[in-house]
Write a protein that holds these residues in place. Structure first.
Motif, mmCIF file in Angstrom:
data_model
loop_
_atom_site.group_PDB
_atom_site.id
_atom_site.type_symbol
_atom_site.label_atom_id
_atom_site.label_comp_id
_atom_site.label_asym_id
_atom_site.label_seq_id
_atom_site.Cartn_x
_atom_site.Cartn_y
_atom_site.Cartn_z
ATOM 1 N N VAL A 193 5.053 -4.796 -5.860
ATOM 2 C CA VAL A 193 3.965 -4.188 -6.632
ATOM 3 C C VAL A 193 3.316 -3.132 -5.751
ATOM 4 O O VAL A 193 2.842 -3.425 -4.653
ATOM 5 C CB VAL A 193 2.904 -5.232 -7.047
ATOM 6 N N TRP A 194 3.347 -1.900 -6.230
ATOM 7 C CA TRP A 194 2.709 -0.814 -5.487
ATOM 8 C C TRP A 194 1.254 -0.714 -5.897
ATOM 9 O O TRP A 194 0.912 -0.894 -7.076
ATOM 10 C CB TRP A 194 3.434 0.505 -5.744
ATOM 11 N N GLU A 195 0.456 -0.412 -4.885
ATOM 12 C CA GLU A 195 -0.981 -0.239 -5.062
ATOM 13 C C GLU A 195 -1.315 0.643 -6.279
ATOM 14 O O GLU A 195 -2.176 0.303 -7.092
ATOM 15 C CB GLU A 195 -1.463 0.415 -3.766
ATOM 16 N N CYS A 196 -0.598 1.761 -6.428
ATOM 17 C CA CYS A 196 -0.934 2.706 -7.503
ATOM 18 C C CYS A 196 -0.619 2.122 -8.886
ATOM 19 O O CYS A 196 -1.202 2.543 -9.873
ATOM 20 C CB CYS A 196 -0.213 4.034 -7.300
ATOM 21 N N GLU A 197 0.299 1.153 -8.938
ATOM 22 C CA GLU A 197 0.675 0.569 -10.228
ATOM 23 C C GLU A 197 -0.444 -0.294 -10.805
ATOM 24 O O GLU A 197 -0.447 -0.603 -11.996
ATOM 25 C CB GLU A 197 1.940 -0.287 -10.081
ATOM 26 N N HIS B 27 4.846 4.014 2.275
ATOM 27 C CA HIS B 27 5.339 5.318 1.898
ATOM 28 C C HIS B 27 6.090 5.313 0.562
ATOM 29 O O HIS B 27 7.296 5.572 0.497
ATOM 30 C CB HIS B 27 6.208 5.905 3.016
ATOM 31 N N HIS B 28 5.333 5.010 -0.468
ATOM 32 C CA HIS B 28 5.840 4.957 -1.828
ATOM 33 C C HIS B 28 6.493 6.293 -2.198
ATOM 34 O O HIS B 28 5.846 7.341 -2.157
ATOM 35 C CB HIS B 28 4.670 4.652 -2.771
ATOM 36 N N THR B 29 7.769 6.242 -2.606
ATOM 37 C CA THR B 29 8.522 7.453 -2.941
ATOM 38 C C THR B 29 7.856 8.230 -4.074
ATOM 39 O O THR B 29 7.502 7.642 -5.104
ATOM 40 C CB THR B 29 9.960 7.073 -3.367
ATOM 41 N N ASP B 30 7.690 9.529 -3.887
ATOM 42 C CA ASP B 30 7.115 10.424 -4.897
ATOM 43 C C ASP B 30 5.719 10.025 -5.359
ATOM 44 O O ASP B 30 5.334 10.317 -6.503
ATOM 45 C CB ASP B 30 8.040 10.516 -6.130
ATOM 46 N N CYS B 31 4.980 9.347 -4.503
ATOM 47 C CA CYS B 31 3.618 8.937 -4.871
ATOM 48 C C CYS B 31 2.629 9.839 -4.150
ATOM 49 O O CYS B 31 2.796 10.143 -2.973
ATOM 50 C CB CYS B 31 3.409 7.481 -4.456
ATOM 51 N N LYS B 32 1.595 10.255 -4.873
ATOM 52 C CA LYS B 32 0.656 11.180 -4.251
ATOM 53 C C LYS B 32 -0.183 10.510 -3.151
ATOM 54 O O LYS B 32 -0.795 11.186 -2.338
ATOM 55 C CB LYS B 32 -0.243 11.841 -5.296
ATOM 56 N N GLY C 223 0.854 -1.180 0.000
ATOM 57 C CA GLY C 223 0.000 0.000 0.000
ATOM 58 C C GLY C 223 0.891 1.232 0.000
ATOM 59 O O GLY C 223 1.856 1.300 0.759
ATOM 60 N N CYS C 224 0.578 2.187 -0.891
ATOM 61 C CA CYS C 224 1.441 3.359 -1.049
ATOM 62 C C CYS C 224 1.493 4.195 0.227
ATOM 63 O O CYS C 224 2.502 4.827 0.523
ATOM 64 C CB CYS C 224 0.945 4.213 -2.212
ATOM 65 N N TYR C 225 0.410 4.184 0.979
ATOM 66 C CA TYR C 225 0.365 4.989 2.198
ATOM 67 C C TYR C 225 1.245 4.378 3.290
ATOM 68 O O TYR C 225 2.186 5.005 3.769
ATOM 69 C CB TYR C 225 -1.080 5.122 2.676
HETATM 70 ZN ZN LIG Z 1 2.147 4.647 -5.134
#
Ligand SMILES: [Zn+2]
Length: 143
Positions: A116-120, A71-76, A66-68
């Motif tokens: 695998v990032w959530e946003c991907e 803490h996915h780098t540079d991810c909104k 999960g990006c949150y």
């Molecule tokens: Zn992300």
């Protein structure tokens, strides 16, 4: 994924952010892996970081992050709450350090690892390309 939550405020802040439209990221990655004919174990506790998907014999592991929380780098999606900012920064830092440690340990044991990032998941073909790199061992061209 379950993480202890310190306060009710933290819990409601989290739920507001991670609420998913549609299917959970893990289930979507599972569907992609199955479509690629991959056999896997879920949440293998015997492996560093308990990867979401893994195949010990074929030496690959996949984490769905999960990006949150991770803490996915540079991810909104990797926002930092304005309240208790220091606390959250420390928590995200600890999560990332733990993730990096698990990746290193797996790679040292000869695993090919994908995160695998959530946003991907908004682009499943990108995720599939990422997964195919670790599912298929590099072919050696025999002259
Ligand atoms: Zn992300």
């Amino acid at each position: 994924m379950t993480l202890p939550l310190e306060t009710d405020a933290a819990r409601s802040a989290l739920m507001g952010r991670v609420r998913q439209r549609g299917t959970k990221p893990e289930l979507r990655v599972a569907a992609i892996l199955r479509s690629m004919g991959a056999h896997y174990r879920l949440n293998a506790r015997g492996l560093p970081g308990s990867p979401d998907f893994s195949n010990r014999r074929r030496r690959w592991a996949v984490f769905v992050h999960g990006c949150y929380w991770h803490h996915h780098t540079d991810c909104k999606r990797a926002t930092i709450p304005t309240r208790n900012r220091e606390f959250w920064l420390e928590k995200f830092h600890a999560n990332r350090a733990r993730d990096a440690k698990a990746l290193r340990a797996l790679r040292r044991s000869g695993f090919r690892v994908a995160v695998v990032w959530e946003c991907e998941l908004s682009d499943p073909s990108l995720v599939e390309a990422k997964l195919s790199k670790i599912l298929e061992p590099r072919r050696v061209d025999v002259p």
